[in-house]
Design an enzyme around this catalytic site. Sequence first.
Site, PDB file in Angstrom:
ATOM      1  N   ARG A   1       0.869  -1.184   0.000  1.00 51.40           N
ATOM      2  CA  ARG A   1       0.000   0.000   0.000  1.00 51.40           C
ATOM      3  C   ARG A   1       0.898   1.224   0.000  1.00 51.40           C
ATOM      4  NH1 ARG A   1       2.328   1.737   3.770  1.00 51.40           N
ATOM      5  NH2 ARG A   1       0.773   3.364   3.927  1.00 51.40           N
ATOM      6  N   GLY A   2       0.266   2.408  -0.073  1.00 52.68           N
ATOM      7  CA  GLY A   2       1.059   3.628  -0.235  1.00 52.68           C
ATOM      8  C   GLY A   2       1.135   3.927  -1.730  1.00 52.68           C
ATOM      9  N   ALA A   3       0.843   5.173  -2.081  1.00 51.06           N
ATOM     10  CA  ALA A   3       0.692   5.526  -3.499  1.00 51.06           C
ATOM     11  C   ALA A   3       1.899   5.136  -4.369  1.00 51.06           C
ATOM     12  CB  ALA A   3       0.374   7.021  -3.610  1.00 51.06           C
TER      13      ALA A   3
ATOM     14  N   ARG B   1      -7.348  -0.176  -6.782  1.00 49.73           N
ATOM     15  CA  ARG B   1      -7.623   0.866  -5.792  1.00 49.73           C
ATOM     16  C   ARG B   1      -7.819   2.173  -6.554  1.00 49.73           C
ATOM     17  NH1 ARG B   1      -4.147   1.248  -0.525  1.00 49.73           N
ATOM     18  NH2 ARG B   1      -6.097   2.164   0.187  1.00 49.73           N
TER      19      ARG B   1
ATOM     20  N   GLN C   1      -2.379   2.277  10.045  1.00 54.60           N
ATOM     21  CA  GLN C   1      -1.078   2.260   9.368  1.00 54.60           C
ATOM     22  C   GLN C   1      -0.021   3.024  10.170  1.00 54.60           C
ATOM     23  OE1 GLN C   1      -3.993   2.936   7.875  1.00 54.60           O
ATOM     24  NE2 GLN C   1      -3.981   2.467   5.701  1.00 54.60           N
TER      25      GLN C   1
ATOM     26  N   ASP D   1      -1.982  10.924  -1.895  1.00 53.83           N
ATOM     27  CA  ASP D   1      -2.341   9.945  -2.931  1.00 53.83           C
ATOM     28  C   ASP D   1      -2.676  10.609  -4.248  1.00 53.83           C
ATOM     29  OD1 ASP D   1      -3.000   8.673  -0.177  1.00 53.83           O
ATOM     30  OD2 ASP D   1      -2.721   7.017  -1.598  1.00 53.83           O
TER      31      ASP D   1
ATOM     32  N   ASN E   1      -5.460  12.665   0.767  1.00 52.90           N
ATOM     33  CA  ASN E   1      -4.603  11.735   1.536  1.00 52.90           C
ATOM     34  C   ASN E   1      -5.484  10.941   2.502  1.00 52.90           C
ATOM     35  OD1 ASN E   1      -1.947  10.707   2.198  1.00 52.90           O
ATOM     36  ND2 ASN E   1      -2.095  11.801   4.137  1.00 52.90           N
ATOM     37  N   LYS E   2      -4.867  10.093   3.263  1.00 50.13           N
ATOM     38  CA  LYS E   2      -5.565   9.193   4.195  1.00 50.13           C
ATOM     39  C   LYS E   2      -6.599   9.937   5.026  1.00 50.13           C
ATOM     40  CE  LYS E   2      -5.286   5.694   4.378  1.00 50.13           C
ATOM     41  NZ  LYS E   2      -6.228   4.814   3.655  1.00 50.13           N
TER      42      LYS E   2
END
Length: 368
Positions: A53-55, A90, A201, A242, A252-253
């Site tokens: 995960r993570g862009a 995603r 996370q 992201d 973002n998150k």
Amino acid sequence: MRAMGSHRRTIWPAGDGAAVEVIDQRVLPHDWRTLALRSADDAVVAIRDMVVRGAPLIGVTAAYGIALQACADAGDAALRRAAQALIAARPTAVNLAWAVDRALRTLMPLAPADRAEAAWALAGAMADEDVAVNRAIGRHGLSLLQAVAARRGGRVDLLTHCNAGWLATVDWGTALAPVYAAQAEGIEVHVWVDETRPRNQGASLTAWELAQQGVAHTVIADNAGGHLMQHGRVDLVVVGTDRVGARGDVCNKIGTYLKALAARDNGIPFHVAMPLSTLDLSIGDALAEIPIEERAAREQTHVVGRAADGSLVEVQLVPDGSPAANPAFDVTPARLVSGLITEHGCVPAEEGALRALAARAAAGGAPR
Ligand code: MRU
């Protein structure tokens, strides 16, 4: 970065040349497992289920997914099918579509027999580029931390949300790259780590990677940040992203927006580390146009942790039958963003600056 006692990246080609290996981030920090992805479908599942995960990392994983597809069937139809499945895995991080589009643009003009080798080389080059980009973000972000340290006698207290560290990229991270650069300069840096409900996370991944690098940190409930800011215990906030729209709005998150509001109310700088692969100039109205991933309600209603016997267990948090919603990202308006830290330097979150930066980068290439 350092993990389990040795230097490693988050993704690497397997020795047999038929797979790519990744760290299974679902079981960190309690367990250490690596997984081999052997097909484009494996890459889709790894991205969708957040093994990776993570862009930036999902972008590079998708590029390897295309390479794996090209090894199995490099025909136009098969590559396009794999590309669609990878992009759909995603929806929010633009790096996924950016990486897949780049791979298709490179491969489609080639004869099918030449595509597998080219796809594999491209994925490797994109992984190396990600490392160089994040290193440059670290260098540029370091100046922000140096300024704080000069004011505070060598110490910096930085707050971050989610995980935008090396686990979210191939190496170094985006938001945490300046932290690692500051550590190397001997600055005494301490990180407030938002736990980042519902998937945690921050508590699981950011805390783990900071511990692996020996960086001082404290895990806090997501709701604690505003209080710490009011009491002067946060010098600056740095987060990843992201997708950034043309006007400088930052997706973002989930929960990032609330941190930006609290930072503004307390006069604390709020910076966003943004590789250019995360800039989406096709987005005008970010709030209306960026697709926000809705993840399973179970991520909200249940939590996974380590039991006393060392096994991983899932427990239920809410009453039986209570409905839950799980939007995974939010948008922070550009007016709340103090600056964007890119591989080409720090820029304001403004459309003119972003378009000029993109044009300069397109003309000049490598990060500086
Ligand atoms: O849902 P995740 O864990 O993929 O979300 C990650 C983030 O929101 C990060 O902050 C973002 O991808 C930037 S990563 C360098």
